[in-house]
Design a protein around this motif. Structure first.
Motif, mmCIF file in Angstrom:
data_model
loop_
_atom_site.group_PDB
_atom_site.id
_atom_site.type_symbol
_atom_site.label_atom_id
_atom_site.label_comp_id
_atom_site.label_asym_id
_atom_site.label_seq_id
_atom_site.Cartn_x
_atom_site.Cartn_y
_atom_site.Cartn_z
ATOM 1 N N TRP A 260 0.862 -1.281 0.127
ATOM 2 C CA TRP A 260 0.162 0.068 0.007
ATOM 3 C C TRP A 260 0.925 1.009 -0.206
ATOM 4 N N ARG A 261 1.872 1.159 0.850
ATOM 5 C CA ARG A 261 2.803 2.336 0.697
ATOM 6 C C ARG A 261 3.285 2.806 -0.698
ATOM 7 N N SER A 262 3.675 1.795 -1.523
ATOM 8 C CA SER A 262 4.166 2.006 -2.830
ATOM 9 C C SER A 262 3.113 2.664 -3.520
ATOM 10 N N LEU A 263 1.825 2.536 -3.461
ATOM 11 C CA LEU A 263 0.989 3.134 -4.331
ATOM 12 C C LEU A 263 0.786 4.615 -3.803
ATOM 13 N N TYR A 264 0.583 4.912 -2.392
ATOM 14 C CA TYR A 264 0.548 6.000 -1.802
ATOM 15 C C TYR A 264 1.966 7.134 -2.452
ATOM 16 N N ASP A 265 2.848 6.478 -2.129
ATOM 17 C CA ASP A 265 4.323 7.228 -2.471
ATOM 18 C C ASP A 265 4.225 7.560 -4.156
ATOM 19 N N TRP A 310 -5.045 7.551 -12.634
ATOM 20 C CA TRP A 310 -4.466 6.552 -11.727
ATOM 21 C C TRP A 310 -4.658 5.057 -11.828
ATOM 22 N N SER A 311 -5.874 4.710 -12.404
ATOM 23 C CA SER A 311 -6.098 3.301 -12.600
ATOM 24 C C SER A 311 -5.350 2.886 -13.807
ATOM 25 N N LEU A 312 -5.240 3.831 -14.822
ATOM 26 C CA LEU A 312 -4.483 3.457 -16.340
ATOM 27 C C LEU A 312 -2.849 3.245 -15.713
ATOM 28 N N ALA A 313 -2.436 4.092 -14.653
ATOM 29 C CA ALA A 313 -1.073 4.215 -14.367
ATOM 30 C C ALA A 313 -0.944 2.929 -13.760
ATOM 31 N N VAL A 314 -1.704 2.442 -12.659
ATOM 32 C CA VAL A 314 -1.450 1.110 -12.058
ATOM 33 C C VAL A 314 -1.546 -0.139 -12.973
ATOM 34 N N PRO A 318 2.273 -1.659 -12.818
ATOM 35 C CA PRO A 318 2.071 -1.889 -11.562
ATOM 36 C C PRO A 318 3.314 -1.757 -10.550
ATOM 37 N N GLY A 319 4.263 -1.671 -10.880
ATOM 38 C CA GLY A 319 5.382 -1.623 -10.154
ATOM 39 C C GLY A 319 6.183 -2.850 -9.222
ATOM 40 N N ASP A 320 6.985 -2.946 -8.695
ATOM 41 C CA ASP A 320 7.715 -4.089 -8.081
ATOM 42 C C ASP A 320 6.850 -4.547 -7.003
ATOM 43 N N ALA A 321 6.312 -3.778 -6.192
ATOM 44 C CA ALA A 321 5.441 -4.278 -4.916
ATOM 45 C C ALA A 321 4.360 -4.768 -5.399
ATOM 46 N N LEU A 338 -7.230 5.754 -2.888
ATOM 47 C CA LEU A 338 -6.035 6.708 -3.232
ATOM 48 C C LEU A 338 -6.890 7.817 -3.766
ATOM 49 N N VAL A 339 -7.775 7.888 -4.533
ATOM 50 C CA VAL A 339 -8.510 8.893 -4.899
ATOM 51 C C VAL A 339 -9.368 9.708 -3.840
#
Length: 440
Positions: A260-265, A310-314, A318-321, A338-339
């Motif tokens: 979760w922190r990876s998404l907030y950051d 943000w949905s498209l970005a994720v 998605p990122g490593d986490a 997040l929104v």
């Protein structure tokens, strides 16, 4: 609510500055240490800009509450809100006859919404069309004093829905307009058939900017007066009727906090302020997580923009986490917290108890309705399906014919789940499947 152009400009500038950056291997988020340092600075700038925006929103909310209090003390009367939208003249002949009073009374929530608001649901050919009709009929019956527009978003058979029949049948369309709904088409550009839950994200663009809104999933019944739910649209929120379905941390990490922190950051948000300090670390309820069956906000334009971007970005990176996590079907529920947090919202308070309660029921499907919902909600569906204009929509629905018309919902399913209020959804689903009462 007043807006701060300087804060919004800062948010846009720092967001734009971080778009499209790539490392030497052509992948976003990777590169040499100097580039990573630059990205860290961008994230820090985003965080500062978001904090400034949240502070401005808080200040605006305080000023607005003080203004309302002064107005009440002065004995001012509120201007009358517009009446519930009447059916268009050309649809008058097709308007359904008024439905009788509910079979069982429901208790009313104590709070009252201070302003009128619009409602958005999604409908397309098939099951969603029939569910949307039940929603509209229950809204007209149980919330007669609600003021606002009921907008039914209908995806066009184009772009992301190309090759799929989505257009509503004439009978469903006539019933919806007869119940006061506006059926508005939209073109899904990004999700569509590949991710149908994305309809709720893209359909927000249909709503009037700057006007408060509430989104409901179509498989919802309105069971009480929505105008008496205490919405604070400057503090958006969403349904807490959820389970720990996402994420599913792997045995050797990363855990809930790191995921979760990876998404907030990533989006410059303050992670720590989103946590429920009453829950233990690494327990799923400590982290802000919603069911997307209902959510609301003050401005659908800004809410929808962040939700989509943000949905498209994720989804796209998605990122490593999140590398070991499934995003389907949870993408909307991953990004929604997040929104809401970015717009100054959070977990719903007691003033919203009417939702998922006396004012609304997200039943999901008829099997779960009979297994766990209230007697009043069951009686409402049964009464609506006896209406000769609604009944044809469910003539080919096996669940409706067996559970409602055939009576097995009351005689067989309901007695199996006397303790459903204390059970999570998954074991209920499993038992329904074992006993042959799961129809999709």
């Amino acid at each position: 609510m007043m807006s701060n152009p300087t804060v919004h400009a800062e948010v846009k500038n720092v967001t734009d500055s971080g778009k499209g950056q790539q490392g030497p291997d052509g992948k976003k988020g990777r590169g040499n240490p100097s580039e990573n340092s630059g990205k860290a600075e961008i994230r820090a700038q985003r965080k500062l800009a978001n904090e400034a925006e949240r502070a401005q929103r808080k200040q605006d909310r305080v000023a607005e509450r003080e203004a309302r209090g002064n107005a009440r003390n002065a004995g001012r009367k509120k201007a009358p809100a517009p009446a519930f939208m009447e059916p268009p003249a050309e649809a008058a002949e097709a308007s359904p006859a008024p439905i009788a009073a509910p079979a069982a009374p429901v208790s009313k929530p104590a709070a009252r919404s201070a302003v009128p608001f619009n409602i958005l649901i999604v409908a397309q050919q098939g099951r969603l069309a029939a569910e949307a009709v039940l929603f509209a009929a229950s809204l007209r019956r149980n919330a007669p004093d609600w003021k606002g527009r009921l907008i039914v978003a209908e995806p066009r058979e184009a772009e992301a829905w190309q090759g799929t029949r989505t257009q509503l049948d004439d009978h469903s369309r006539a019933l919806l307009t007869g119940y006061g709904a506006e059926v508005l088409p939209f073109t899904a550009q990004h999700f569509g058939r590949a991710y149908p839950y994305g309809n709720k994200i893209e359909a927000l663009a249909l709503l009037p900017p700057g006007q408060p809104f509430v989104f409901f999933d179509s498989d919802t019944l309105i069971t009480g007066p929505l105008d008496q739910v205490g919405f604070d649209f400057n503090r958006p929120s969403a349904s807490m009727r959820r389970s720990g379905s996402w994420p599913q941390p792997p045995l050797y990490g990363p855990g809930y906090t790191q995921i979760w922190r990876s998404l907030y950051d990533r989006f410059g948000l303050d992670f720590d302020s989103s946590l429920d300090a009453g829950q233990h670390d690494e327990h799923w309820e400590r982290y802000l997580y919603f069911n997307a069956g209902w959510f609301f906000g003050a401005d659908p334009a800004e809410f929808g923009r962040r939700f989509l971007d943000w949905s498209l970005a994720v989804r796209n990176d998605p990122g490593d986490a999140l590398a070991c996590q499934s995003l389907d079907p949870w993408l909307d529920q991953i990004v929604l917290p997040l929104v809401i947090h970015s717009l100054g919202g959070g977990r719903p308070g007691p003033e919203l108890n009417g939702l998922d309660g006396a004012a609304s029921c997200h039943y999901r499907n008829l099997s779960l309705l009979y297994a766990r919902e209230s007697d009043a909600a069951v009686a409402l569906v049964e009464d609506l399906l006896r209406d000769p204009q609604i009944a044809p929509l469910f003539a080919a629905d096996k669940a409706a014919q067996q559970l409602v018309t055939g009576g097995e919902g009351r005689s067989k399913v309901r007695p199996m789940f006397s303790d459903a209020a204390n059970q999570s959804e998954q074991p209920i689903r499993q038992k329904l499947k074992r006993e042959g009462f799961w129809f999709r």
